[in-house]
Design a protein around this motif. Structure first.
Motif, PDB file in Angstrom:
ATOM      1  N   LEU A 150      -7.918  20.671-111.625  1.00 60.10           N
ATOM      2  CA  LEU A 150      -7.136  21.692-112.294  1.00 60.10           C
ATOM      3  C   LEU A 150      -5.622  21.603-112.048  1.00 60.10           C
ATOM      4  CD1 LEU A 150      -7.303  24.483-113.626  1.00 60.10           C
ATOM      5  CD2 LEU A 150      -7.771  25.407-111.438  1.00 60.10           C
ATOM      6  N   VAL A 151      -5.048  21.884-113.198  1.00 59.10           N
ATOM      7  CA  VAL A 151      -3.291  21.970-113.314  1.00 59.10           C
ATOM      8  C   VAL A 151      -3.067  23.250-113.534  1.00 59.10           C
ATOM      9  CG1 VAL A 151      -1.292  21.094-113.840  1.00 59.10           C
ATOM     10  CG2 VAL A 151      -3.398  19.459-113.508  1.00 59.10           C
ATOM     11  N   THR A 152      -2.528  24.259-112.628  1.00 57.47           N
ATOM     12  CA  THR A 152      -1.986  25.323-113.109  1.00 57.47           C
ATOM     13  C   THR A 152      -0.821  25.114-113.740  1.00 57.47           C
ATOM     14  OG1 THR A 152      -1.113  26.058-111.273  1.00 57.47           O
ATOM     15  CG2 THR A 152      -3.519  26.568-111.518  1.00 57.47           C
ATOM     16  N   GLY A 153      -0.130  25.929-114.754  1.00 57.49           N
ATOM     17  CA  GLY A 153       1.064  25.734-115.357  1.00 57.49           C
ATOM     18  C   GLY A 153       1.169  24.402-116.004  1.00 57.49           C
ATOM     19  N   ALA A 154       0.292  23.905-116.527  1.00 57.80           N
ATOM     20  CA  ALA A 154       0.262  22.490-117.243  1.00 57.80           C
ATOM     21  C   ALA A 154       1.045  22.366-118.445  1.00 57.80           C
ATOM     22  CB  ALA A 154      -1.415  22.461-117.606  1.00 57.80           C
ATOM     23  N   ALA A 155       1.532  23.526-118.988  1.00 57.01           N
ATOM     24  CA  ALA A 155       2.485  23.354-120.076  1.00 57.01           C
ATOM     25  C   ALA A 155       3.946  23.157-119.642  1.00 57.01           C
ATOM     26  CB  ALA A 155       2.189  24.671-121.077  1.00 57.01           C
ATOM     27  N   GLY A 156       4.053  23.452-118.384  1.00 53.01           N
ATOM     28  CA  GLY A 156       5.527  23.328-117.946  1.00 53.01           C
ATOM     29  C   GLY A 156       6.225  22.030-117.871  1.00 53.01           C
ATOM     30  N   SER A 157       7.267  21.800-117.217  1.00 52.10           N
ATOM     31  CA  SER A 157       7.811  20.649-116.707  1.00 52.10           C
ATOM     32  C   SER A 157       7.196  19.727-116.162  1.00 52.10           C
ATOM     33  CB  SER A 157       9.277  20.636-116.666  1.00 52.10           C
ATOM     34  OG  SER A 157       9.973  21.444-117.468  1.00 52.10           O
ATOM     35  N   ILE A 158       7.065  19.935-114.968  1.00 50.92           N
ATOM     36  CA  ILE A 158       6.223  19.412-113.877  1.00 50.92           C
ATOM     37  C   ILE A 158       4.946  19.572-114.311  1.00 50.92           C
ATOM     38  CG2 ILE A 158       5.628  19.426-111.331  1.00 50.92           C
ATOM     39  CD1 ILE A 158       8.381  18.359-111.739  1.00 50.92           C
ATOM     40  N   PRO A 201     -13.689  22.587-109.843  1.00 48.72           N
ATOM     41  CA  PRO A 201     -12.619  21.506-109.524  1.00 48.72           C
ATOM     42  C   PRO A 201     -12.797  20.981-108.339  1.00 48.72           C
ATOM     43  CG  PRO A 201     -11.511  23.662-109.760  1.00 48.72           C
ATOM     44  CD  PRO A 201     -12.893  23.838-110.112  1.00 48.72           C
ATOM     45  N   ALA A 202     -12.538  19.686-108.128  1.00 45.52           N
ATOM     46  CA  ALA A 202     -12.355  19.020-106.720  1.00 45.52           C
ATOM     47  C   ALA A 202     -10.990  19.164-106.101  1.00 45.52           C
ATOM     48  CB  ALA A 202     -12.866  17.491-106.646  1.00 45.52           C
ATOM     49  N   THR A 203     -10.054  19.088-107.105  1.00 44.81           N
ATOM     50  CA  THR A 203      -8.579  18.973-106.856  1.00 44.81           C
ATOM     51  C   THR A 203      -7.660  20.079-107.608  1.00 44.81           C
ATOM     52  OG1 THR A 203      -8.752  16.503-106.082  1.00 44.81           O
ATOM     53  CG2 THR A 203      -6.566  17.459-106.532  1.00 44.81           C
ATOM     54  N   VAL A 204      -6.819  20.775-107.141  1.00 45.40           N
ATOM     55  CA  VAL A 204      -6.018  21.717-107.738  1.00 45.40           C
ATOM     56  C   VAL A 204      -4.665  21.435-107.566  1.00 45.40           C
ATOM     57  CG1 VAL A 204      -5.392  24.131-108.056  1.00 45.40           C
ATOM     58  CG2 VAL A 204      -7.818  23.416-107.915  1.00 45.40           C
ATOM     59  N   TYR A 205      -3.874  21.079-108.565  1.00 45.24           N
ATOM     60  CA  TYR A 205      -2.328  21.180-108.602  1.00 45.24           C
ATOM     61  C   TYR A 205      -1.868  22.518-109.008  1.00 45.24           C
ATOM     62  CZ  TYR A 205      -3.251  16.179-107.469  1.00 45.24           C
ATOM     63  OH  TYR A 205      -3.791  15.433-106.976  1.00 45.24           O
ATOM     64  N   HIS A 206      -1.118  23.196-108.200  1.00 41.48           N
ATOM     65  CA  HIS A 206      -0.739  24.457-108.596  1.00 41.48           C
ATOM     66  C   HIS A 206       0.850  24.642-108.949  1.00 41.48           C
ATOM     67  CE1 HIS A 206      -0.255  28.829-108.949  1.00 41.48           C
ATOM     68  NE2 HIS A 206       0.370  29.004-107.940  1.00 41.48           N
ATOM     69  N   ALA A 207       1.054  24.377-110.189  1.00 38.09           N
ATOM     70  CA  ALA A 207       2.728  24.303-110.734  1.00 38.09           C
ATOM     71  C   ALA A 207       2.930  25.418-111.234  1.00 38.09           C
ATOM     72  CB  ALA A 207       2.654  23.066-111.447  1.00 38.09           C
ATOM     73  N   ALA A 208       2.014  26.413-111.435  1.00 43.14           N
ATOM     74  CA  ALA A 208       2.462  27.701-112.297  1.00 43.14           C
ATOM     75  C   ALA A 208       3.581  28.633-111.386  1.00 43.14           C
ATOM     76  CB  ALA A 208       1.152  28.610-112.657  1.00 43.14           C
ATOM     77  N   ALA A 209       4.777  28.921-112.015  1.00 41.17           N
ATOM     78  CA  ALA A 209       5.542  29.574-111.045  1.00 41.17           C
ATOM     79  C   ALA A 209       6.630  30.104-112.087  1.00 41.17           C
ATOM     80  CB  ALA A 209       6.196  28.717-109.847  1.00 41.17           C
ATOM     81  N   TYR A 210       7.368  31.232-111.866  1.00 36.83           N
ATOM     82  CA  TYR A 210       8.669  31.730-112.323  1.00 36.83           C
ATOM     83  C   TYR A 210       9.653  30.977-111.599  1.00 36.83           C
ATOM     84  CZ  TYR A 210       6.109  35.111-115.032  1.00 36.83           C
ATOM     85  OH  TYR A 210       5.322  35.798-115.984  1.00 36.83           O
ATOM     86  N   LYS A 211      10.438  29.967-112.214  1.00 37.95           N
ATOM     87  CA  LYS A 211      11.402  29.380-111.242  1.00 37.95           C
ATOM     88  C   LYS A 211      12.817  29.524-111.707  1.00 37.95           C
ATOM     89  CE  LYS A 211      10.809  25.440-114.628  1.00 37.95           C
ATOM     90  NZ  LYS A 211      10.382  24.169-114.872  1.00 37.95           N
ATOM     91  N   HIS A 212      13.263  30.082-112.711  1.00 33.84           N
ATOM     92  CA  HIS A 212      14.562  30.421-113.028  1.00 33.84           C
ATOM     93  C   HIS A 212      15.310  31.409-112.116  1.00 33.84           C
ATOM     94  CE1 HIS A 212      14.533  27.503-116.528  1.00 33.84           C
ATOM     95  NE2 HIS A 212      13.273  28.156-116.609  1.00 33.84           N
ATOM     96  N   VAL A 213      16.234  30.958-111.259  1.00 26.61           N
ATOM     97  CA  VAL A 213      16.809  31.933-110.188  1.00 26.61           C
ATOM     98  C   VAL A 213      17.331  33.192-110.891  1.00 26.61           C
ATOM     99  CG1 VAL A 213      18.662  32.186-108.593  1.00 26.61           C
ATOM    100  CG2 VAL A 213      17.180  29.953-108.631  1.00 26.61           C
ATOM    101  N   PRO A 214      18.114  32.890-111.782  1.00 24.48           N
ATOM    102  CA  PRO A 214      18.831  34.399-112.571  1.00 24.48           C
ATOM    103  C   PRO A 214      17.678  35.206-112.961  1.00 24.48           C
ATOM    104  CG  PRO A 214      20.004  32.683-113.005  1.00 24.48           C
ATOM    105  CD  PRO A 214      18.760  32.103-112.662  1.00 24.48           C
ATOM    106  N   ILE A 215      16.987  34.881-113.662  1.00 28.64           N
ATOM    107  CA  ILE A 215      15.823  35.375-114.350  1.00 28.64           C
ATOM    108  C   ILE A 215      14.955  36.340-113.347  1.00 28.64           C
ATOM    109  CG2 ILE A 215      13.739  35.503-115.808  1.00 28.64           C
ATOM    110  CD1 ILE A 215      16.485  35.163-117.256  1.00 28.64           C
ATOM    111  N   VAL A 216      14.446  35.439-112.340  1.00 29.89           N
ATOM    112  CA  VAL A 216      13.613  36.049-111.242  1.00 29.89           C
ATOM    113  C   VAL A 216      14.567  37.176-110.524  1.00 29.89           C
ATOM    114  CG1 VAL A 216      12.342  35.737-109.220  1.00 29.89           C
ATOM    115  CG2 VAL A 216      12.157  34.356-111.141  1.00 29.89           C
ATOM    116  N   GLU A 217      15.963  36.845-110.487  1.00 27.70           N
ATOM    117  CA  GLU A 217      16.453  37.754-109.607  1.00 27.70           C
ATOM    118  C   GLU A 217      16.744  39.099-110.276  1.00 27.70           C
ATOM    119  OE1 GLU A 217      18.788  38.301-105.956  1.00 27.70           O
ATOM    120  OE2 GLU A 217      17.453  36.527-106.718  1.00 27.70           O
ATOM    121  N   PHE A 218      16.681  39.113-111.669  1.00 29.88           N
ATOM    122  CA  PHE A 218      16.772  40.618-112.421  1.00 29.88           C
ATOM    123  C   PHE A 218      15.233  40.995-112.405  1.00 29.88           C
ATOM    124  CE2 PHE A 218      20.956  38.762-113.954  1.00 29.88           C
ATOM    125  CZ  PHE A 218      21.707  39.669-113.150  1.00 29.88           C
ATOM    126  N   ASN A 219      14.368  40.275-112.518  1.00 28.52           N
ATOM    127  CA  ASN A 219      12.763  40.737-112.400  1.00 28.52           C
ATOM    128  C   ASN A 219      11.905  40.341-111.278  1.00 28.52           C
ATOM    129  OD1 ASN A 219      12.530  41.190-115.782  1.00 28.52           O
ATOM    130  ND2 ASN A 219      13.771  39.470-115.272  1.00 28.52           N
TER     131      ASN A 219
END
Length: 652
Positions: free
Chosen positions: A293-301, A369-387
């Motif tokens: 299982l890959v979370t955030g599978a549509a993101g860059s990583i 799932p036997a293995t999970v890669y958790h890549a889902a996250a909000y990562k843009h510093v200014p956006i998260v800083e305002f939210n």
């Protein structure tokens, strides 16, 4: 100069008219070749009589259909090359095989004066005439000249190997470039020439650029090491030329090089380094034959993790993301890759948010799932800083939701994709990612203590054993938040390039290398480790901006060079942004079996203590109490250094 209007007129003819003209020329050449064959055979000027007229007619009657069959009338003459010449030779060979029996048949019918040798002489003469006509047409229509004054760019090709020679052939019919010369590291080639074009040594390039007005340098080095490529790029950066490159060997293997293959320098060329070959055993350990299982599978990583997981042939690869279009795109791409390479991997695309604990739990319960890669996250510093509330709920409690579901459903390995911004964070994004790491560290330690507990809303049961680990690294080149694509867009618009601070530095790594190392680090985990990837030396962003301007053939406009092309503007640090990033809180990381992967020493709170703070943090974030949430983050995350008051901005 009158040749140019005529050339443009011919090039403007409809395709059907051009083909009819070529067929007519081939018919005339077939007849002329037949006349020459008879003339040579009889050693006198020939005039056909009797059955010889039939032989003359056989030439075009047989040749034209064969040429049509071989596609010779579909070729664009000004772009034809060796492949077209080879096809012409094959077509004439088949024509010969048809002509000789036809002549023998005419002889058997009693027609006199038809020597069998004509069946060999005429095709040879015809082949020479056709080949010469194609070459002449290419030369004439393309206005072929190494010093064509109407070309927009004057080019040096760096690399005098097969890729460079193919490139030279490709641009010979294109008015956008005039080839000035080649350059090559091989001292044995320097001083020589390729089809009349000189080959220079690398140290001669500056003189050639200035003396001959070179505007572009193309790197035709598909197999050179990245280290050497970087050295070459560094040596060219002071020159007023636009540096571009050809694709790698895998991309060039499918066919002829064209001008359209020229591309801007890859981000790997700008900042990359020679990758360490992956350990196949580490790559496959948690993947082959398993459900992943890959979370955030549509993101860059996340998407790159999926691309690298697929060849290891898991039984099932589950793609989880909240973006419908992103999920659709990566699912389609992986399906095509699986079909192309014959990989029997069951791909499952699932929509949802990691903040939805019930959805995550149902997925883990159903697919196990036997293995999970958790890549889902909000990562843009200014956006998260305002939210900040959204960042905390997604990054901290989304991670907790996925980790609980993994533990409760017997997931063997859980790998969190983290960030260097989690070290002594100055922003909510970094603090939320460090707290996500602490959650997993505490859960791993809770398991290690082997004290079974009752599952609660915040605390998972410990009857199962899941190996939790975290992999921390810096910026990845080419991601949605990377500065390199931003600079490239700004260059395309004529500038300016915006840098937040003259001294800001960042670590960089390519997305494929980062994803590959995440997979290998997760396979080495025993439980609770914080792995840190070796990112190499940090890079000053303003230096990167200057380098990109220079390699585009432009000059930076500043106080010393007021007539330059592109200005670099210092825009000021954004809220929560640091001048420099760190990968470690301490200074003594442990080595691992991989030279690019280290293990950090990171302190954390015990689960029983942490869970109480998490409950308060969830309440504060859920109630939009940003002052309270920031204060809690400051207390929980070691080294956290931001002002504990909300910053006005986008509404929560």
């Amino acid at each position: 100069m009158a040749i140019l209007p005529i050339t443009h007129t011919i090039l403007g003819w409809p395709r059907s008219v051009k083909r009819l003209v070529v067929v007519a020329f081939d018919t005339v050449m077939a007849l002329a070749a037949m006349w020459l064959a008879f003339t040579l055979r009889f050693d006198m000027l020939h005039w056909p009589v009797g059955g010889q007229w039939l032989v003359y007619a056989l030439g075009p009657v047989l040749a034209v259909p064969v040429f049509v069959k071989f596609g010779l009338y579909r070729a664009i003459f000004r772009y034809t090359g060796l492949a077209a010449m080879a096809a012409t030779s094959k077509a004439v060979a088949l024509y010969t095989a048809m002509l000789v029996p036809a002549l023998l048949w005419l002889q058997s019918l009693g027609f006199a004066g038809i020597p069998r040798s004509v069946g060999i002489l005429q095709p040879l003469i015809f082949l020479l005439m056709v080949a010469a006509s194609r070459a002449l047409a290419r030369f004439w229509l393309a206005g072929l000249s190494q010093h064509n004054r109407h070309a927009r760019g004057r080019l040096v090709i760096y690399g005098a190997g097969s890729a460079g020679a193919q490139t030279a052939a490709a641009i010979s019919g294109d008015r956008r470039f005039a080839l000035v010369g080649f350059a090559d590291d091989d001292a044995g080639k320097a001083g020589g020439s390729i089809n009349g074009t000189p080959v220079y040594a690398p140290q001669q390039i500056p003189d050639v650029v200035h003396r001959m007005g070179v505007t572009d340098i193309l790197l035709a080095l598909p197999s050179v090491s990245r280290e050497r490529r970087n050295q070459i790029i560094e040596s060219l950066s002071p020159l007023p030329v636009h540096v571009r490159t050809l694709p790698g060997l895998a991309d060039l293997a499918s066919g002829q090089v064209t001008v359209q293959d020229f591309r801007e320098l890859d981000i790997e060329d700008l900042l990359g380094r020679e990758p360490v070959p992956p350990n196949p055993e580490l790559l496959s350990r948690n993947l082959t034959g398993k459900t992943v299982l890959v979370t955030g599978a549509a993101g860059s990583i996340g998407s790159e993790l999926c691309r690298q997981i697929l060849p290891e042939q898991p039984a099932r690869l589950i793609l989880f993301d909240h973006s419908e279009f992103g999920l659709y795109s990566i699912h389609q791409e992986l399906q095509a890759l699986a079909a192309q390479n014959g990989l029997p991997v069951h791909l499952v695309a699932l929509l949802g948010s990691v903040r939805d604990a019930a959805r995550i739990g149902d997925i883990c319960s159903h697919y196990r799932p036997a293995t999970v890669y958790h890549a889902a996250a909000y990562k843009h510093v200014p956006i998260v800083e305002f939210n900040p509330a959204e960042g905390i709920l997604n990054n901290v409690f989304g991670t907790l939701n996925v980790a609980q579901a993994a533990l409760n459903n017997g997931v063997s390995h859980f790998v969190l994709v983290s960030t260097d911004k989690a070290v002594r964070p100055t922003n909510v994004m970094g603090a939320s990612k460090r707290l996500a790491e602490m959650v997993l560290q505490a859960m791993a330690a809770r398991q290690a203590s082997a004290l079974p507990t009752q599952a609660t809303a915040e605390a998972p049961a410990t009857g199962n054993t899941t190996c939790f680990s975290m992999v921390r690294f810096g910026n990845v080149l080419g991601s949605s938040g990377s500065v390199v694509p931003l600079f490239r867009r700004q260059l395309a618009m004529g500038g300016p390039l915006t840098v937040t601070h003259a001294e800001v530095t960042r670590y960089f790594m390519t997305i494929p290398e980062a994803a590959q190392l995440v997979l290998q680090a997760g396979a080495m985990a025993r439980g609770g480790e914080v792995f840190v990837l070796d990112m190499g030396a940090p890079v000053r962003i303003v230096d990167l901006a200057r380098r990109m301007v220079a390699l585009s053939g432009l000059r930076v406009r500043d106080a010393e060079h007021p007539h330059g092309d592109i200005e670099i503007v210092i825009s000021g640090l954004r809220p929560g942004e640091k001048l420099y990033e760190e990968l470690l809180t301490g200074d003594n990381p442990l080595p691992t079996a991989h030279p690019r992967i280290m293990q950090a020493h990171e302190d954390f709170l015990a689960w029983d203590e942490l869970v109480l703070h998490l409950s308060h943090l969830r309440e504060a974030a859920g109630g939009n109490d940003m002052t309270g949430a920031r204060q809690l983050l400051s207390q929980l995350v070691p080294g956290c250094n931001f002002e504990p008051q909300p910053i006005p901005g986008i509404a929560q």
